[in-house]
Scaffold this motif. Structure first.
Motif, PDB file in Angstrom:
ATOM      1  N   LYS A   1      -3.549   4.719  -7.636  1.00 56.11           N
ATOM      2  CA  LYS A   1      -4.130   3.401  -7.414  1.00 56.11           C
ATOM      3  C   LYS A   1      -4.581   2.773  -8.724  1.00 56.11           C
ATOM      4  CE  LYS A   1      -7.891   1.161  -4.849  1.00 56.11           C
ATOM      5  NZ  LYS A   1      -9.033   1.399  -3.922  1.00 56.11           N
ATOM      6  N   GLU A   2      -5.201   3.555  -9.580  1.00 55.70           N
ATOM      7  CA  GLU A   2      -5.686   3.025 -10.852  1.00 55.70           C
ATOM      8  C   GLU A   2      -4.548   2.603 -11.764  1.00 55.70           C
ATOM      9  OE1 GLU A   2      -6.675   5.665  -9.380  1.00 55.70           O
ATOM     10  OE2 GLU A   2      -8.806   5.391  -8.962  1.00 55.70           O
TER      11      GLU A   2
ATOM     12  N   TYR B   1      -1.544   1.621 -10.915  1.00 58.14           N
ATOM     13  CA  TYR B   1      -0.932   0.389 -10.420  1.00 58.14           C
ATOM     14  C   TYR B   1      -1.809  -0.827 -10.739  1.00 58.14           C
ATOM     15  CZ  TYR B   1       3.026   2.360  -7.887  1.00 58.14           C
ATOM     16  OH  TYR B   1       4.218   2.958  -7.571  1.00 58.14           O
ATOM     17  N   SER B   2      -3.116  -0.650 -10.658  1.00 57.45           N
ATOM     18  CA  SER B   2      -4.009  -1.743 -11.036  1.00 57.45           C
ATOM     19  C   SER B   2      -3.854  -2.083 -12.515  1.00 57.45           C
ATOM     20  CB  SER B   2      -5.455  -1.350 -10.731  1.00 57.45           C
ATOM     21  OG  SER B   2      -6.347  -2.355 -11.132  1.00 57.45           O
TER      22      SER B   2
END
Length: 835
Positions: free
Chosen positions: A413-414, A416-417
């Motif tokens: 998730k990080e 992709y952010s």
């Protein structure tokens, strides 16, 4: 002091069990038993027998032969035992010859000594004396054998008694030995049991000692870990024993958590946790220092220099990859514990993430901004800008993903952010262009480009996946849960903006070019536009296309071929074109919602066009109706595979109004808290769902158009009959007392026959004209077959009413000259069937 056991006898079987013999010993016993069974004659008996046999017994000169016969009879008895002869035999022997006597008489002298006379027998008395002595000697000698045998038997009995006495002594000794053996056995068993108990106790003590030692190992690990973590510097995380120390700390923590009842377990648990937190903090500090140092070195080399792409990649990626293997091992330890206890170590891992992303953003910001500036987003074509920008971002994202995967195994998730933030450099320049793009074709092409870029995620082959996995695992064999980069996630925002703009522009096109479309005369030139395309009719697809659609291979909504659209009204053509674009580039929910609205607006535009066609001088109302039926059928065919159900939610404030009205009616309770609470509970608006189906509305419009066509056409064909019937109905229902219809000048029998003949003359031709017009507009025999029968039935019903009225009000002469309704229907069906 020995204890004597009982002297109970033991059987041979018990002896065999207690003292079993070996095969050699058993053979020796058998040999001894065989020798014992052979019992020899005592030596003294053998000596006497030998002496008897060796002695020469000289016989008397008179009776020597008889004496020897008697002796032979004695010595040759059965079993070699001397047996005396009977007295008769003895007497006879004595009478035969005195010289056969073998024993002395009276003195125990042997018989041979008695027979040897020292002086001759001279008198009878001497002879009798000598004979008596011989006879007595013979008797003794005969009894001697029995005495000797008896003496031997007595000797045997004495020997047996000795043997029995010795056996009794042996049995006593054996009983004593048995008692001693049992005593020794019992004491040995007790000693063995005591020894075994001592061994068990010793084993238990050893196990307890080992268990205590194993438990103490966990507690001793605290001293080792504390001593190691107190070493100065951050480089101690690179020592060989550091990772082993972490594993031992994990084991100690897990053990203490399972055994919290140990003495001071909670204190040791806290200390172990502090040591592990200290170790993870050292890993974080080492990672942060290494990343910042590398970023500073790379930034210094890139500032103010025009580097080639190879040199830039070497600085941005190769230099970081060289340190990735060591960092990956340390970060894996932190990730593993952060996954188990996120509250304790999650913040440390987040600091590593933020440090890494901040460093990479600082290094990539200037190159990305320069690359976007070089693309000239202000003047470059939107499609070219999107294609070039997405390709560059894909290359950068793949490189960043690969480098990130060499260090981390979590944090999808990080990352992709972070990559989305990198895409903002292009997105900030691309989004204004998308939101201000007025051309629907350009937006569709943009969606095509973005969809193609997103499709690259699923178009890789298995070999490509293996190559990517090998590349990710070169630096480390640790597990990786990140998988492969999905670039489509980064393009979703741009694609959503493009689709939103596409839907907005499609709505604007439907509003301007469909609902508010102003037709030119050529658009309303029906049926002139259909004359050159009479062979096409309502067929939109070929048989192969229909077959593929039936098998599920074709798309849900597709555009028919261009030749089939040449005779379409522009609003229908535009609606179908817009729907085909949106079906490709937006999701089903948005497409179905938009399609329902577009079909409704298109249907309204077709109804307006049909009205305009009907009012043209060269057309009739039937032309407008057939135009509407034709295009509604085409529209229905186009959307037959699309779900056009729309659900709208609207707030219903009727409950609020009722609650306020009730409150205002009773003003005395306005300031009562209970009344206000009741207003709040009952005065909440409700939401009602309204479901509309554009397909049902389309079918209803088509049904009304068909019914209007049938009604107007039948009214046009049978208008003379209808006028006459209306006039007759008015007359017959009037107040006149006497109703003589044939007497009226407009209803005479001649007028009725004339009306019938004129109707029959125009009926067939009008039927032909109607069928011809149906074929021009529809050119589909199935559709014509649906519309024509009810039309003919309605005309026949009107004529049947006229026919029945004539029969009831006029005479036979008038009614017999009329055709029956069945014949009229046959004439119309025959005229309609002719091409």
């Amino acid at each position: 002091m020995s204890q004597r056991a009982s002297t109970s006898r033991l059987s041979l079987e018990d002896w065999d069990l207690i003292a079993s013999l070996s095969p050699a010993e058993s053979g020796s016993v058998a040999k001894v038993q065989a020798k014992a069974d052979e019992r020899p004659i005592p030596l003294r008996l053998q000596a006497k027998a030998a002496a008897v046999q060796s002695n020469s017994r000289p016989g008397t000169p008179i009776l020597r032969r008889g004496s020897h016969a008697n002796l032979n009879g004695i010595s040759n008895s059965p079993n070699h035992s001397p047996r005396p002869a009977s007295r008769a035999g003895g007497a006879a022997g004595g009478a035969a010859g005195v010289g056969g006597v073998v024993a002395g008489v009276g003195t125990g002298t042997p018989l041979s000594g008695l027979l040897d006379l020292t002086q001759p027998i001279e008198t009878t008395q001497q002879f009798h004396d000598w004979f008596a002595r011989v006879e007595q000697s013979m008797e003794r000698e005969q009894e001697e054998i029995y005495r000797t045998h008896l003496h031997e038997i007595e000797q045997y009995i004495a020997s047996c008694d000795d043997v029995l006495e010795q056996l009794d002594d042996s049995r006593g000794l054996l009983s004593e030995m048995e008692a001693n053996y049992r005593f020794v056995e019992d004491n040995s068993r007790a000693l063995q049991l005591a020894c075994e108990n001592m061994l068990d106790e010793q084993k238990h003590l050893v196990e307890v000692t080992e268990a205590i030692g194993a438990r103490l190992e966990y507690f001793r690990e605290l001293e080792h870990a504390t001593r190691m973590l107190n070493l100065p510097g951050e480089a101690l995380v690179l020592q060989d024993d550091f990772l082993n120390m972490l594993d031992r700390l994990d084991l100690a923590l897990e053990y203490l958590k399972l055994n919290r009842d140990f003495h001071d377990a909670e204190i040791y648990l806290i200390r172990f946790q502090q040591c592990l937190t200290r170790a993870m903090t050292l890993i974080k500090m080492y990672f942060v220092s290494v990343v910042r140092k590398l970023s500073s070195e790379v930034g210094d080399k890139m500032v103010g220099k025009d580097l080639s792409e190879t040199a830039a990649n070497a600085l941005l990626y190769t230099k970081f990859s060289n340190s990735a293997e060591t960092l990956r091992i340390l970060l894996f330890e932190l990730e593993k514990r952060a996954r188990i206890e996120p509250a304790e170590y999650g913040s440390l891992l987040d600091e590593c993430y933020s440090t890494w992303f901040a460093a990479r953003s600082g290094l990539l910001a200037a190159p990305l901004a320069e690359e976007v500036r070089r693309m000239d987003p202000g003047s470059t074509d939107l499609i070219k800008l999107a294609r070039a920008g997405c390709n560059h971002l894909r290359s950068v994202s793949v490189s960043e993903w690969t480098l990130y995967a060499e260090l981390f195994s979590t944090g999808e998730k990080e990352v992709y952010s972070f990559l989305e933030n990198l895409c903002d450099y292009l997105y900030d320049s691309l989004r204004p262009r998308i939101l201000h793009e007025p051309r629907l074709e350009v937006l569709c092409e943009l969606c095509t480009v973005l969809t193609a870029m997103m499709a690259l995620d699923t178009s890789r082959t298995a070999d490509d996946d293996d190559d990517d996995d090998d590349a990710l695992s070169l630096s480390s064999s640790l597990p990786n849960t990140l998988g492969r980069l999905r670039f489509s996630v980064l393009l979703e925002t741009i694609l959503q903006d493009s689709q939103t703009r596409l839907v907005f522009r499609a709505q604007a096109v439907i509003q301007s070019e469909v609902l508010y479309y102003v037709p030119v005369p050529d658009d309303l030139a029906y049926p002139t536009k259909l004359e050159g395309h009479a062979h096409e009719g309502l067929t939109l697809w070929t048989e192969d296309e229909r077959l593929r659609e039936g098998m599920g291979d074709g798309p849900g909504f597709r555009l028919p071929r261009e030749e089939a659209q040449e005779t379409w009204y522009p609003t229908l053509k535009r609606t179908v074109w817009v729907l085909s674009k949106l079906n490709t580039y937006v999701n089903n929910a948005i497409f179905e919602d938009f399609a329902g609205e577009a079909v409704t607006l298109c249907r309204q535009s077709l109804s307006a066009a049909a009205g305009q066609i009907s009012t043209r001088p060269e057309n009739t109302k039937i032309d407008g109706q057939l135009f509407l039926i034709r295009h509604l059928l085409l529209l229905k065919e186009m959307v037959r595979s699309v779900d056009l159900v729309q659900i709208e939610r609207a707030a219903d404030f009727s409950s609020v109004t009722d609650a306020l009205v009730n409150l205002l009616k009773n003003t005395s309770v306005i300031f009562n808290p209970n009344a206000l609470f009741e207003l709040a509970s009952r005065g909440m608006p409700s939401f009602a769902e309204t479901m509309t189906d554009a397909k049902l509305d389309l079918d209803s419009s088509l049904k009304r158009a068909c019914e209007s066509l049938i009604s107007d056409t039948s009214a046009l064909i049978s208008s003379p009959l209808r006028l006459f019937l209306d006039r007759c109905t008015g007359y017959l229902s009037g107040p006149t007392a006497t109703k003589d219809l044939p007497a009226q000048p407009w209803a005479t029998p001649e007028a009725v026959i004339l009306l019938h003949d004129e109707f029959q003359k125009t009926l067939v031709q009008q039927a032909k004209d109607v069928v011809a017009k149906l074929r021009v507009y529809l050119n589909d025999e199935k559709t014509i077959g649906v519309l024509l029968p009810p039309l003919l039935d309605e005309i026949v019903d009107t004529y049947a009413t006229f026919y029945n009225l004539t029969r009831s009000e006029y005479g036979f002469a008038t009614s017999s000259s009329l055709l029956t309704p069945a014949i009229v229907k046959e004439h119309m069906e025959e005229a309609a069937s002719r091409p």
